[in-house]
Motif scaffolding. Structure first.
Motif, PDB file in Angstrom:
ATOM      1  N   MET A  89      10.890 -15.905   8.034  1.00 32.03           N
ATOM      2  CA  MET A  89      10.077 -15.106   7.272  1.00 32.03           C
ATOM      3  C   MET A  89       9.196 -16.003   6.477  1.00 32.03           C
ATOM      4  N   SER A  90       8.025 -15.781   6.029  1.00 27.58           N
ATOM      5  CA  SER A  90       7.317 -16.636   5.289  1.00 27.58           C
ATOM      6  C   SER A  90       7.302 -16.283   4.040  1.00 27.58           C
ATOM      7  N   ARG A  91       7.267 -17.271   2.894  1.00 27.80           N
ATOM      8  CA  ARG A  91       7.360 -17.160   1.724  1.00 27.80           C
ATOM      9  C   ARG A  91       5.852 -17.166   1.052  1.00 27.80           C
ATOM     10  N   ILE A  92       5.457 -15.899   0.332  1.00 29.65           N
ATOM     11  CA  ILE A  92       4.340 -15.648   0.013  1.00 29.65           C
ATOM     12  C   ILE A  92       4.360 -15.623  -1.546  1.00 29.65           C
ATOM     13  N   GLY A  93       3.406 -16.367  -2.125  1.00 27.55           N
ATOM     14  CA  GLY A  93       3.428 -16.422  -3.514  1.00 27.55           C
ATOM     15  C   GLY A  93       2.040 -15.635  -3.958  1.00 27.55           C
ATOM     16  N   PHE A  94       2.068 -15.245  -5.223  1.00 28.17           N
ATOM     17  CA  PHE A  94       0.950 -14.645  -5.878  1.00 28.17           C
ATOM     18  C   PHE A  94       0.611 -15.111  -7.353  1.00 28.17           C
ATOM     19  N   TYR A  95      -0.506 -15.519  -7.499  1.00 33.44           N
ATOM     20  CA  TYR A  95      -1.023 -16.248  -8.895  1.00 33.44           C
ATOM     21  C   TYR A  95      -2.299 -15.344  -9.568  1.00 33.44           C
ATOM     22  N   SER A  96      -1.951 -14.591 -10.401  1.00 33.40           N
ATOM     23  CA  SER A  96      -3.087 -13.907 -10.815  1.00 33.40           C
ATOM     24  C   SER A  96      -3.858 -14.381 -12.260  1.00 33.40           C
ATOM     25  N   GLY A  97      -4.793 -14.150 -12.554  1.00 30.67           N
ATOM     26  CA  GLY A  97      -5.565 -14.346 -13.860  1.00 30.67           C
ATOM     27  C   GLY A  97      -7.052 -13.717 -13.557  1.00 30.67           C
ATOM     28  N   SER A  98      -7.777 -14.108 -14.814  1.00 28.84           N
ATOM     29  CA  SER A  98      -9.206 -13.613 -14.778  1.00 28.84           C
ATOM     30  C   SER A  98     -10.039 -14.848 -14.368  1.00 28.84           C
ATOM     31  N   PHE A  99      -9.454 -16.202 -14.401  1.00 26.68           N
ATOM     32  CA  PHE A  99     -10.273 -17.311 -14.063  1.00 26.68           C
ATOM     33  C   PHE A  99     -11.679 -17.322 -14.306  1.00 26.68           C
ATOM     34  N   ASP A 100     -11.837 -17.159 -15.518  1.00 26.47           N
ATOM     35  CA  ASP A 100     -13.379 -16.984 -15.879  1.00 26.47           C
ATOM     36  C   ASP A 100     -13.521 -17.952 -16.979  1.00 26.47           C
ATOM     37  N   PRO A 101     -13.690 -19.532 -16.767  1.00 28.39           N
ATOM     38  CA  PRO A 101     -13.558 -19.969 -15.273  1.00 28.39           C
ATOM     39  C   PRO A 101     -12.435 -20.644 -15.121  1.00 28.39           C
ATOM     40  N   VAL A 102     -12.453 -21.059 -13.926  1.00 28.32           N
ATOM     41  CA  VAL A 102     -11.289 -21.808 -13.413  1.00 28.32           C
ATOM     42  C   VAL A 102     -11.111 -23.303 -14.046  1.00 28.32           C
ATOM     43  N   THR A 103      -9.773 -23.292 -14.749  1.00 32.15           N
ATOM     44  CA  THR A 103     -10.017 -24.520 -15.581  1.00 32.15           C
ATOM     45  C   THR A 103      -8.751 -25.515 -14.863  1.00 32.15           C
ATOM     46  N   LEU A 104      -8.977 -26.715 -15.443  1.00 32.35           N
ATOM     47  CA  LEU A 104      -7.685 -27.713 -14.626  1.00 32.35           C
ATOM     48  C   LEU A 104      -6.440 -27.083 -15.166  1.00 32.35           C
ATOM     49  N   GLY A 105      -6.058 -26.329 -16.040  1.00 36.30           N
ATOM     50  CA  GLY A 105      -4.845 -25.602 -16.091  1.00 36.30           C
ATOM     51  C   GLY A 105      -4.483 -24.820 -15.050  1.00 36.30           C
ATOM     52  N   HIS A 106      -5.357 -23.947 -14.680  1.00 40.58           N
ATOM     53  CA  HIS A 106      -5.257 -23.154 -13.491  1.00 40.58           C
ATOM     54  C   HIS A 106      -4.957 -23.876 -12.190  1.00 40.58           C
ATOM     55  N   THR A 107      -5.458 -25.041 -12.006  1.00 37.30           N
ATOM     56  CA  THR A 107      -5.540 -25.574 -10.936  1.00 37.30           C
ATOM     57  C   THR A 107      -4.112 -26.392 -10.789  1.00 37.30           C
ATOM     58  N   ASP A 108      -3.641 -26.916 -11.918  1.00 33.04           N
ATOM     59  CA  ASP A 108      -2.377 -27.443 -12.131  1.00 33.04           C
ATOM     60  C   ASP A 108      -1.308 -26.511 -11.632  1.00 33.04           C
ATOM     61  N   ILE A 109      -1.484 -25.467 -12.203  1.00 37.94           N
ATOM     62  CA  ILE A 109      -0.242 -24.174 -11.706  1.00 37.94           C
ATOM     63  C   ILE A 109      -0.354 -24.095 -10.227  1.00 37.94           C
ATOM     64  N   ILE A 110      -1.652 -23.840  -9.554  1.00 39.23           N
ATOM     65  CA  ILE A 110      -2.035 -23.618  -8.305  1.00 39.23           C
ATOM     66  C   ILE A 110      -1.322 -24.493  -7.477  1.00 39.23           C
ATOM     67  N   GLU A 111      -1.517 -26.016  -7.733  1.00 41.01           N
ATOM     68  CA  GLU A 111      -1.105 -26.978  -7.177  1.00 41.01           C
ATOM     69  C   GLU A 111       0.316 -26.883  -7.015  1.00 41.01           C
ATOM     70  N   ARG A 112       1.068 -26.993  -7.984  1.00 44.99           N
ATOM     71  CA  ARG A 112       2.330 -26.876  -7.998  1.00 44.99           C
ATOM     72  C   ARG A 112       3.129 -25.757  -7.310  1.00 44.99           C
ATOM     73  N   ALA A 113       2.683 -24.532  -7.745  1.00 45.99           N
ATOM     74  CA  ALA A 113       3.051 -23.224  -6.959  1.00 45.99           C
ATOM     75  C   ALA A 113       2.870 -23.496  -5.426  1.00 45.99           C
ATOM     76  N   SER A 114       1.860 -24.074  -4.974  1.00 50.76           N
ATOM     77  CA  SER A 114       1.529 -24.080  -3.538  1.00 50.76           C
ATOM     78  C   SER A 114       2.650 -24.974  -2.580  1.00 50.76           C
ATOM     79  N   ARG A 115       3.316 -25.517  -3.700  1.00 49.47           N
ATOM     80  CA  ARG A 115       4.440 -26.519  -2.826  1.00 49.47           C
ATOM     81  C   ARG A 115       5.680 -25.672  -2.882  1.00 49.47           C
ATOM     82  N   LEU A 116       5.997 -24.325  -3.140  1.00 44.87           N
ATOM     83  CA  LEU A 116       6.890 -23.671  -3.176  1.00 44.87           C
ATOM     84  C   LEU A 116       6.954 -22.661  -2.175  1.00 44.87           C
ATOM     85  N   VAL A 117       5.682 -22.272  -1.606  1.00 43.10           N
ATOM     86  CA  VAL A 117       5.544 -21.339  -0.746  1.00 43.10           C
ATOM     87  C   VAL A 117       4.857 -21.593   0.520  1.00 43.10           C
TER      88      VAL A 117
END
Length: 167
Positions: free
Chosen positions: A1-29
């Motif tokens: 079974m694959s692990r699916i993660g969800f990361y939400s926000g307004s992303f208005d705009p996408v910041t380096l903080g957002h991409t930091d979390i996205i990059e780190r979360a992507s290693r876990l799912v």
């Protein structure tokens, strides 16, 4: 079974903080769904379509590096409902400081009560991006300031175009 993660926000705009979390979360799912919250009462600087396009561009290299698909969607209901609808078993939430923690803990507990099968995982922002807030980045851009320490070059161009159009 694959692990699916969800990361939400307004992303208005996408910041380096957002991409930091996205990059780190992507290693876990095995797949990451990024949900852009759409609320009729809010007036974001960027349209829904622009935010989707921006996020897709910003996450392409992250998806390739992590070896997982990253899907960008919009939603207008509860984040936990959207996470469940897209098959996520985990919601990722970024934390910058104790204030974020207090708010996010309340939300995680309420989400857990509504949908117990979806867990919340807190990801502490990296120290070099911990101070970045999208609302401040918007203000800096609209007032003609330099946003390059806070966003990618591509997002800085999007912001410059928007700021110019608003002047």
């Amino acid at each position: 079974m694959s692990r699916i993660g969800f990361y939400s926000g307004s992303f208005d705009p996408v910041t380096l903080g957002h991409t930091d979390i996205i990059e780190r979360a992507s290693r876990l799912v095995d797949k990451l769904v990024i949900g852009i919250g759409v609320h009729p009462a809010k007036a974001p600087l960027f349209s829904d379509d622009e935010r989707v396009e921006m996020l897709e561009a910003e996450t392409r290299a992250i998806a390739t590096s992590a070896g997982i698909p990253i899907e960008v969607i919009t939603f207008s209901d509860l984040a936990v409902s959207a996470a469940q609808r897209f098959g996520a078993s985990v919601i990722f939430r970024g934390l910058r400081d104790g204030t974020d923690f207090d708010y996010e803990m309340q939300m995680a507990n309420m989400n857990g009560q509504m949908v117990p099968s979806v867990q919340t995982v807190f990801v502490a922002a990296s120290p070099e991006v911990r101070h970045i807030a999208a609302n401040l980045v918007r203000q800096i851009a609209l007032m003609g300031g330099d946003v390059t320490p806070f966003v990618s070059k591509g997002v800085a161009l999007w912001l410059a175009t928007k700021a110019q159009a608003k002047r």
